[in-house]
Write a protein that holds these residues in place. Structure first.
Motif, PDB file in Angstrom:
ATOM      1  N   PHE A 155       0.831  -1.201   0.000  1.00 43.71           N
ATOM      2  CA  PHE A 155       0.000   0.000   0.000  1.00 43.71           C
ATOM      3  C   PHE A 155       0.870   1.258   0.000  1.00 43.71           C
ATOM      4  N   GLU A 156       1.909   1.266   0.823  1.00 40.55           N
ATOM      5  CA  GLU A 156       2.803   2.431   0.876  1.00 40.55           C
ATOM      6  C   GLU A 156       3.529   2.617  -0.458  1.00 40.55           C
ATOM      7  N   ILE A 157       3.909   1.512  -1.084  1.00 41.30           N
ATOM      8  CA  ILE A 157       4.517   1.602  -2.416  1.00 41.30           C
ATOM      9  C   ILE A 157       3.508   2.175  -3.408  1.00 41.30           C
ATOM     10  N   SER A 158       2.250   1.772  -3.251  1.00 39.30           N
ATOM     11  CA  SER A 158       1.190   2.273  -4.133  1.00 39.30           C
ATOM     12  C   SER A 158       1.006   3.776  -3.977  1.00 39.30           C
ATOM     13  N   VAL A 159       1.155   4.288  -2.749  1.00 32.68           N
ATOM     14  CA  VAL A 159       1.051   5.730  -2.516  1.00 32.68           C
ATOM     15  C   VAL A 159       2.154   6.461  -3.271  1.00 32.68           C
ATOM     16  N   ILE A 160       3.371   5.923  -3.220  1.00 31.84           N
ATOM     17  CA  ILE A 160       4.500   6.528  -3.931  1.00 31.84           C
ATOM     18  C   ILE A 160       4.255   6.502  -5.440  1.00 31.84           C
ATOM     19  N   ILE A 161       3.757   5.361  -5.944  1.00 28.65           N
ATOM     20  CA  ILE A 161       3.461   5.234  -7.377  1.00 28.65           C
ATOM     21  C   ILE A 161       2.384   6.226  -7.783  1.00 28.65           C
ATOM     22  N   SER A 162       1.340   6.348  -6.961  1.00 30.63           N
ATOM     23  CA  SER A 162       0.242   7.272  -7.247  1.00 30.63           C
ATOM     24  C   SER A 162       0.754   8.712  -7.302  1.00 30.63           C
ATOM     25  N   ALA A 163       1.624   9.081  -6.370  1.00 33.79           N
ATOM     26  CA  ALA A 163       2.187  10.433  -6.354  1.00 33.79           C
ATOM     27  C   ALA A 163       3.011  10.694  -7.607  1.00 33.79           C
ATOM     28  N   SER A 164       3.778   9.699  -8.038  1.00 41.35           N
ATOM     29  CA  SER A 164       4.596   9.843  -9.235  1.00 41.35           C
ATOM     30  C   SER A 164       3.719  10.015 -10.473  1.00 41.35           C
ATOM     31  N   VAL A 165       2.656   9.214 -10.563  1.00 40.14           N
ATOM     32  CA  VAL A 165       1.743   9.304 -11.712  1.00 40.14           C
ATOM     33  C   VAL A 165       1.033  10.654 -11.722  1.00 40.14           C
ATOM     34  N   ALA A 166       0.577  11.115 -10.548  1.00 38.79           N
ATOM     35  CA  ALA A 166      -0.124  12.402 -10.454  1.00 38.79           C
ATOM     36  C   ALA A 166       0.793  13.556 -10.851  1.00 38.79           C
ATOM     37  N   LYS A 167       2.040  13.509 -10.423  1.00 35.97           N
ATOM     38  CA  LYS A 167       2.996  14.572 -10.771  1.00 35.97           C
ATOM     39  C   LYS A 167       3.250  14.587 -12.270  1.00 35.97           C
ATOM     40  N   ARG A 168       3.360  13.388 -12.858  1.00 29.54           N
ATOM     41  CA  ARG A 168       3.585  13.300 -14.293  1.00 29.54           C
ATOM     42  C   ARG A 168       2.375  13.817 -15.068  1.00 29.54           C
ATOM     43  N   LYS A 169       1.170  13.485 -14.600  1.00 23.76           N
ATOM     44  CA  LYS A 169      -0.049  13.975 -15.257  1.00 23.76           C
ATOM     45  C   LYS A 169      -0.132  15.499 -15.196  1.00 23.76           C
ATOM     46  N   ALA A 170       0.190  16.048 -14.033  1.00 22.12           N
ATOM     47  CA  ALA A 170       0.141  17.505 -13.887  1.00 22.12           C
ATOM     48  C   ALA A 170       1.137  18.180 -14.827  1.00 22.12           C
ATOM     49  N   ARG A 171       2.332  17.610 -14.976  1.00 26.21           N
ATOM     50  CA  ARG A 171       3.340  18.176 -15.868  1.00 26.21           C
ATOM     51  C   ARG A 171       2.885  18.095 -17.324  1.00 26.21           C
ATOM     52  N   GLU A 172       2.282  16.965 -17.703  1.00 23.15           N
ATOM     53  CA  GLU A 172       1.804  16.807 -19.076  1.00 23.15           C
ATOM     54  C   GLU A 172       0.666  17.767 -19.377  1.00 23.15           C
ATOM     55  N   GLU A 173      -0.230  17.955 -18.402  1.00 21.71           N
ATOM     56  CA  GLU A 173      -1.340  18.888 -18.605  1.00 21.71           C
ATOM     57  C   GLU A 173      -0.831  20.316 -18.739  1.00 21.71           C
ATOM     58  N   ALA A 174       0.191  20.671 -17.956  1.00 19.81           N
ATOM     59  CA  ALA A 174       0.774  22.009 -18.047  1.00 19.81           C
ATOM     60  C   ALA A 174       1.441  22.213 -19.399  1.00 19.81           C
ATOM     61  N   GLU A 175       2.157  21.205 -19.884  1.00 13.67           N
ATOM     62  CA  GLU A 175       2.809  21.306 -21.184  1.00 13.67           C
ATOM     63  C   GLU A 175       1.777  21.410 -22.299  1.00 13.67           C
ATOM     64  N   GLU A 176       0.670  20.659 -22.169  1.00 12.99           N
ATOM     65  CA  GLU A 176      -0.390  20.713 -23.174  1.00 12.99           C
ATOM     66  C   GLU A 176      -1.040  22.088 -23.198  1.00 12.99           C
ATOM     67  N   LEU A 177      -1.234  22.650 -22.024  1.00 10.41           N
ATOM     68  CA  LEU A 177      -1.824  23.996 -21.951  1.00 10.41           C
ATOM     69  C   LEU A 177      -0.921  25.030 -22.601  1.00 10.41           C
ATOM     70  N   LEU A 178       0.377  24.895 -22.371  1.00  7.33           N
ATOM     71  CA  LEU A 178       1.330  25.817 -22.982  1.00  7.33           C
ATOM     72  C   LEU A 178       1.336  25.690 -24.506  1.00  7.33           C
ATOM     73  N   LYS A 179       1.195  24.458 -24.994  1.00  8.33           N
ATOM     74  CA  LYS A 179       1.151  24.234 -26.439  1.00  8.33           C
ATOM     75  C   LYS A 179      -0.078  24.897 -27.052  1.00  8.33           C
ATOM     76  N   GLU A 180      -1.205  24.774 -26.345  1.00 11.35           N
ATOM     77  CA  GLU A 180      -2.434  25.364 -26.843  1.00 11.35           C
ATOM     78  C   GLU A 180      -2.328  26.884 -26.902  1.00 11.35           C
ATOM     79  N   GLN A 181      -1.553  27.473 -26.019  1.00  9.64           N
ATOM     80  CA  GLN A 181      -1.359  28.915 -25.983  1.00  9.64           C
ATOM     81  C   GLN A 181      -0.189  29.355 -26.847  1.00  9.64           C
TER      82      GLN A 181
END
Length: 286
Positions: free
Chosen positions: A255-281
């Motif tokens: 479960f604790e490993i899953s929390v770390i994995i979830s945090a890594s995935v969420a951070k990556r998603k946020a970075r991709e969404e930010a990059e996509e927003l910048l591309k759109e602008q």
């Protein structure tokens, strides 16, 4: 046609074509399971002697390792001298049914990596390029976690559960003679169940990817998760503290490993969404 499909050279398929594609993946996976099931069925005497009934013998590797540990600390109390029970078949079809069931489960376990690979081949074309990039090694990770869970259930949980229940007695007038259906079903449930429970990090990964689970959610309900893990451990293990802790500790670590994995995935998603927003602008990311 989506850009990602154009880049990968794949054509867009209709719903019926997707169903037809899925059907063939399922057929190939079933063929692999059936082939290993037949092999296990033919080798039944060896399978039952060396795999299914092995955790019920005092020379099982787990008991030998624990005995050696006891000898190192100068104590024979950890050495298992006897596992007092007999296995009977009280139903006319008991042995034949368990023969088929055990062969199928063993065939499924052996073919598991190929089954996962077939389904991954069906899912992969629908992923975006960046999702494929971050999903590399998915089949290997899923298979590794599954076999780790199977090994844990077989070498740790199953032998101690059998030893506990074989020695459990409320009266000297009662002799433990287990039915083969009960014995095989219990061992299969523990071993296969452990393999599936060890998929927790994979489940959390995909739930985070689709936005159902967040690392904040997992951290907030960490205590609740621990209680759920205790309940699961109590259900799948005998009613003794040692067995429950044996499965609670690794599940909580997962479960604790899953929390770390979830945090890594969420951070990556946020970075991709930010990059996509910048591309759109029409602003180049820094």
């Amino acid at each position: 046609m989506p850009l990602d499909q154009e880049e990968s050279g794949e054509k867009e398929m209709s719903f019926l074509e997707h169903l037809e594609e899925l059907r063939w993946h399922v057929v190939r996976a079933l063929v692999a399971v059936i082939v290993f099931t037949i092999a296990a069925f033919i080798m039944a005497p060896w399978v039952f002697e060396n795999i299914i009934f092995a955790p019920a013998r005092v020379d099982f590797p787990t008991f030998k390792w624990i005995c050696k540990l006891g000898n190192l600390i100068g104590s024979d109390a950890l050495c298992v001298q006897e596992i007092p029970f007999k296995v009977q078949s009280r139903n006319m079809t008991g042995q034949f049914t368990m023969h088929i069931m055990s062969s199928f489960i063993l065939g499924l376990v052996i073919a598991f990596p190929y089954v996962v690979w077939e389904f991954w081949r069906f899912i992969k074309p629908g992923l975006q390029v960046n999702e494929r990039k971050y999903s590399r090694g998915a089949v290997g990770s899923i298979s590794f976690l599954f076999f780790s869970g199977v090994a844990f259930g077989y070498y740790i949980i199953a032998p101690w559960m059998i030893y506990f229940l074989a020695n459990y007695s409320i009266s000297d007038m009662i002799v433990n003679e287990f039915d083969i259906t009960s014995y095989v079903s219990t061992v299969v449930m523990l071993v296969l169940g452990s393999g599936l429970l060890f998929q927790l990090p994979v489940v959390i990964y995909f739930l985070t990817k689709i936005g159902i689970v967040t690392p904040e959610f997992l951290r907030k309900y960490r205590k609740h998760s621990f209680v759920i893990i205790l309940v699961v451990a109590a259900i799948v293990t005998p009613p003794d503290l040692l067995s429950q802790m044996l499965i609670t500790i690794p599940l909580y670590l997962l479960f604790e490993i899953s929390v770390i994995i979830s945090a890594s995935v969420a951070k990556r998603k946020a970075r991709e969404e930010a990059e996509e927003l910048l591309k759109e602008q029409n602003i180049s990311p820094s």
